[in-house]
Design a protein around this motif. Structure first.
Motif, PDB file in Angstrom:
ATOM      1  N   HIS A 162      10.949   8.443   8.400  1.00  0.00           N
ATOM      2  CA  HIS A 162      10.326   9.375   9.335  1.00  0.00           C
ATOM      3  C   HIS A 162       8.878   9.593   8.917  1.00  0.00           C
ATOM      4  O   HIS A 162       8.539   9.464   7.751  1.00  0.00           O
ATOM      5  N   GLY A 163       8.042   9.954   9.864  1.00  0.00           N
ATOM      6  CA  GLY A 163       6.688  10.405   9.560  1.00  0.00           C
ATOM      7  C   GLY A 163       5.666   9.317   9.299  1.00  0.00           C
ATOM      8  O   GLY A 163       4.541   9.614   8.882  1.00  0.00           O
ATOM      9  N   LEU A 164       6.005   8.046   9.536  1.00  0.00           N
ATOM     10  CA  LEU A 164       5.060   6.972   9.212  1.00  0.00           C
ATOM     11  C   LEU A 164       3.803   7.023  10.078  1.00  0.00           C
ATOM     12  O   LEU A 164       2.726   6.617   9.660  1.00  0.00           O
ATOM     13  N   GLY A 165       3.941   7.553  11.285  1.00  0.00           N
ATOM     14  CA  GLY A 165       2.801   7.635  12.201  1.00  0.00           C
ATOM     15  C   GLY A 165       1.643   8.438  11.641  1.00  0.00           C
ATOM     16  O   GLY A 165       0.483   8.166  11.951  1.00  0.00           O
ATOM     17  N   ASN A 166       1.958   9.423  10.786  1.00  0.00           N
ATOM     18  CA  ASN A 166       0.895  10.265  10.219  1.00  0.00           C
ATOM     19  C   ASN A 166       0.673  10.001   8.744  1.00  0.00           C
ATOM     20  O   ASN A 166       0.091  10.829   8.045  1.00  0.00           O
ATOM     21  N   ALA A 167       1.142   8.860   8.264  1.00  0.00           N
ATOM     22  CA  ALA A 167       1.055   8.574   6.825  1.00  0.00           C
ATOM     23  C   ALA A 167      -0.392   8.369   6.389  1.00  0.00           C
ATOM     24  O   ALA A 167      -1.220   7.838   7.138  1.00  0.00           O
ATOM     25  N   VAL A 168      -0.666   8.792   5.160  1.00  0.00           N
ATOM     26  CA  VAL A 168      -1.973   8.572   4.546  1.00  0.00           C
ATOM     27  C   VAL A 168      -1.819   7.419   3.554  1.00  0.00           C
ATOM     28  O   VAL A 168      -0.872   7.399   2.770  1.00  0.00           O
ATOM     29  N   GLU A 169      -2.766   6.478   3.596  1.00  0.00           N
ATOM     30  CA  GLU A 169      -2.652   5.310   2.718  1.00  0.00           C
ATOM     31  C   GLU A 169      -3.305   5.564   1.367  1.00  0.00           C
ATOM     32  O   GLU A 169      -4.380   6.169   1.294  1.00  0.00           O
TER      33      GLU A 169
ATOM     34  N   THR B  41       0.854  -1.181   0.000  1.00  0.00           N
ATOM     35  CA  THR B  41       0.000   0.000   0.000  1.00  0.00           C
ATOM     36  C   THR B  41       0.890   1.231   0.000  1.00  0.00           C
ATOM     37  O   THR B  41       1.743   1.380   0.883  1.00  0.00           O
ATOM     38  N   GLU B  42       0.683   2.091  -0.982  1.00  0.00           N
ATOM     39  CA  GLU B  42       1.494   3.302  -1.041  1.00  0.00           C
ATOM     40  C   GLU B  42       1.095   4.228   0.110  1.00  0.00           C
ATOM     41  O   GLU B  42      -0.092   4.411   0.375  1.00  0.00           O
ATOM     42  N   VAL B  43       2.085   4.768   0.807  1.00  0.00           N
ATOM     43  CA  VAL B  43       1.801   5.719   1.881  1.00  0.00           C
ATOM     44  C   VAL B  43       2.501   7.032   1.570  1.00  0.00           C
ATOM     45  O   VAL B  43       3.566   7.063   0.956  1.00  0.00           O
ATOM     46  N   SER B  44       1.864   8.120   1.979  1.00  0.00           N
ATOM     47  CA  SER B  44       2.453   9.432   1.718  1.00  0.00           C
ATOM     48  C   SER B  44       1.978  10.385   2.789  1.00  0.00           C
ATOM     49  O   SER B  44       1.189  10.025   3.662  1.00  0.00           O
ATOM     50  N   GLY B  45       2.433  11.609   2.701  1.00  0.00           N
ATOM     51  CA  GLY B  45       2.005  12.600   3.671  1.00  0.00           C
ATOM     52  C   GLY B  45       3.178  13.450   4.076  1.00  0.00           C
ATOM     53  O   GLY B  45       4.343  13.118   3.825  1.00  0.00           O
TER      54      GLY B  45
ATOM     55  N   ALA C  77       9.778   4.716  -7.937  1.00  0.00           N
ATOM     56  CA  ALA C  77      11.071   4.668  -7.257  1.00  0.00           C
ATOM     57  C   ALA C  77      11.067   5.436  -5.940  1.00  0.00           C
ATOM     58  O   ALA C  77      11.642   5.002  -4.954  1.00  0.00           O
ATOM     59  N   GLU C  78      10.416   6.597  -5.939  1.00  0.00           N
ATOM     60  CA  GLU C  78      10.517   7.430  -4.731  1.00  0.00           C
ATOM     61  C   GLU C  78       9.391   7.179  -3.733  1.00  0.00           C
ATOM     62  O   GLU C  78       9.391   7.719  -2.636  1.00  0.00           O
ATOM     63  N   ALA C  79       8.416   6.343  -4.111  1.00  0.00           N
ATOM     64  CA  ALA C  79       7.271   6.118  -3.221  1.00  0.00           C
ATOM     65  C   ALA C  79       7.641   5.201  -2.055  1.00  0.00           C
ATOM     66  O   ALA C  79       8.578   4.402  -2.138  1.00  0.00           O
ATOM     67  N   VAL C  80       6.902   5.351  -0.970  1.00  0.00           N
ATOM     68  CA  VAL C  80       7.066   4.495   0.205  1.00  0.00           C
ATOM     69  C   VAL C  80       5.858   3.555   0.259  1.00  0.00           C
ATOM     70  O   VAL C  80       4.716   3.996   0.105  1.00  0.00           O
ATOM     71  N   TYR C  81       6.126   2.274   0.457  1.00  0.00           N
ATOM     72  CA  TYR C  81       5.056   1.273   0.477  1.00  0.00           C
ATOM     73  C   TYR C  81       5.025   0.541   1.814  1.00  0.00           C
ATOM     74  O   TYR C  81       6.061   0.101   2.311  1.00  0.00           O
ATOM     75  N   LYS C  82       3.823   0.427   2.354  1.00  0.00           N
ATOM     76  CA  LYS C  82       3.623  -0.459   3.498  1.00  0.00           C
ATOM     77  C   LYS C  82       3.497  -1.870   2.938  1.00  0.00           C
ATOM     78  O   LYS C  82       2.781  -2.080   1.953  1.00  0.00           O
ATOM     79  N   ILE C  83       4.194  -2.838   3.517  1.00  0.00           N
ATOM     80  CA  ILE C  83       4.096  -4.235   3.076  1.00  0.00           C
ATOM     81  C   ILE C  83       3.559  -5.079   4.236  1.00  0.00           C
ATOM     82  O   ILE C  83       4.164  -5.121   5.308  1.00  0.00           O
TER      83      ILE C  83
ATOM     84  N   SER D 177       5.913  -4.198   7.388  1.00  0.00           N
ATOM     85  CA  SER D 177       7.148  -3.457   7.144  1.00  0.00           C
ATOM     86  C   SER D 177       6.889  -2.352   6.133  1.00  0.00           C
ATOM     87  O   SER D 177       5.817  -2.277   5.533  1.00  0.00           O
ATOM     88  N   TYR D 178       7.871  -1.488   5.966  1.00  0.00           N
ATOM     89  CA  TYR D 178       7.780  -0.388   5.006  1.00  0.00           C
ATOM     90  C   TYR D 178       8.991  -0.442   4.084  1.00  0.00           C
ATOM     91  O   TYR D 178      10.089  -0.827   4.512  1.00  0.00           O
ATOM     92  N   PHE D 179       8.779  -0.049   2.834  1.00  0.00           N
ATOM     93  CA  PHE D 179       9.796  -0.267   1.805  1.00  0.00           C
ATOM     94  C   PHE D 179       9.817   0.885   0.802  1.00  0.00           C
ATOM     95  O   PHE D 179       8.775   1.418   0.429  1.00  0.00           O
ATOM     96  N   THR D 180      11.012   1.264   0.393  1.00  0.00           N
ATOM     97  CA  THR D 180      11.159   2.135  -0.768  1.00  0.00           C
ATOM     98  C   THR D 180      12.339   1.629  -1.588  1.00  0.00           C
ATOM     99  O   THR D 180      13.295   1.090  -1.023  1.00  0.00           O
ATOM    100  N   ILE D 181      12.240   1.790  -2.908  1.00  0.00           N
ATOM    101  CA  ILE D 181      13.336   1.368  -3.770  1.00  0.00           C
ATOM    102  C   ILE D 181      14.369   2.481  -3.901  1.00  0.00           C
ATOM    103  O   ILE D 181      15.572   2.258  -3.782  1.00  0.00           O
TER     104      ILE D 181
END
Length: 237
Positions: free
Chosen positions: A63-70, A48-52, A94-100, A173-177
Motif C-alpha cells: 500500500h502507499g506506493l503512489g506517495n512513496a519517497v525515494e 531504490t529504497e522507498v519509504s513514506g 529486512a523491513e525496507a521496501v525497494y523499487k527494482i 517492481s517492488y520488493f521487501t524481504i
C-alpha cells in the motif's frame, strides 16, 4: 593449376568443418541451461529504497506506493550470461521496501527493456519472477513480515494504461524481504520469462517465487540475473 585448385578446395572444406564445429558448440552451450537472451549484452537491476507514510506490506502487495519517497539506489550490473559483475552481494534492510527497475542493452548499446512492454500485445508474453531464496511469502507470515515481489508498471511503453496485477510484467517492481527471511544469505535469480499465449493471465502475485514456475507457466527464459541478498536488521537514521 590443378594443385592450387585442390589446395583451395581443401582449405574451403576445412573452413566449413571449422564452421560446423563452431555452430555445434554454440548449440551445446544453449543446452547447458545458458539463458536464452534476446541479443542482450548486459543488464542492470536498480534497487531504490522507498519509504513514506502509508508505504506498507499488505498481503501479496504494497500500500502507499503512489506517495512513496525515494531514497538511496544501488545498481547491480550483469554480463551477457546473467552473472553479476558488481554489487552481486546485497545487504538489504529486512523491513525496507525497494523499487527494482530492470535495464538491459543490446549489442549495439541500445536500451531494450521497454521493448518487452512496448504495448499490451507484446507484454502479454512476458512476466518477471524472483526465483530461489526459499522465502516465507508475506501472506504466509503471521505479522506481515514475509517477502513480497510486486510487478507494478502503470503504463506500457506506448503510453496506454496497464490494468491490474495480471497485466503487470515486472520491468518495474517492488520488493521487501521481511523479518521472517532474516538470516543466511539467499541466492536469487531475477527471471524475465517469455510465456506461451494465454499463460500470463493465469499468473497471480503469489506465483513470483514458485520453484516449479517453469513447468507451471510454459515458455522460455529471456533473462536470468543471479545475485545474493543478505537481509539485515536495522533502520537508517
Amino acid at each position: 593449376m590443378l594443385m592450387t585448385m585442390k589446395k583451395q578446395n581443401k582449405f574451403a572444406a576445412l573452413a566449413l568443418v571449422g564452421f560446423t564445429v563452431f555452430s555445434l558448440a554454440s548449440c551445446d552451450k544453449d543446452d547447458d541451461n545458458e539463458p536464452i537472451r534476446e541479443g542482450i549484452e548486459r543488464a542492470e537491476l536498480i534497487l531504490t529504497e522507498v519509504s513514506g507514510e502509508g508505504v506498507e506490506a499488505h498481503g501479496d502487495h504494497f500500500h502507499g506506493l503512489g506517495n512513496a519517497v525515494e531514497g538511496e539506489s544501488i545498481v547491480i550490473t550483469f554480463d551477457e550470461n546473467g552473472i553479476a559483475t558488481s554489487n552481486g552481494h546485497l545487504h538489504l534492510e529486512a523491513e525496507a521496501v525497494y523499487k527494482i527497475e530492470l535495464k538491459a542493452w543490446d549489442y549495439t548499446g541500445k536500451e531494450v527493456q521497454n521493448d518487452f512492454i512496448a504495448d499490451k500485445a507484446t507484454a502479454d508474453h512476458y512476466k518477471a519472477f524472483l526465483i530461489g531464496g526459499d522465502f516465507i511469502l508475506n501472506p504466509d507470515s503471521d505479522d506481515e513480515s514475509g517477502a513480497i515481489f510486486q510487478p507494478r508498471e502503470q503504463t506500457y511503453a506506448d503510453g496506454s494504461a496497464v490494468n491490474g496485477q495480471y497485466e503487470t510484467t515486472g520491468i518495474l517492481s517492488y520488493f521487501t524481504i521481511g523479518h521472517d527471511n532474516e538470516g543466511p544469505t539467499k541466492e536469487v535469480t531475477y527471471v524475465l520469462r517469455r510465456l506461451n499465449a494465454g499463460v500470463k493471465e493465469t499468473i497471480t502475485r503469489l506465483d513470483w517465487n514458485r520453484s516449479d514456475y517453469a513447468s507451471a507457466f510454459a515458455g522460455e527464459n529471456v533473462l536470468e540475473l543471479t545475485f545474493e541478498i543478505h537481509a539485515e536488521h536495522g533502520h537508517h537514521h
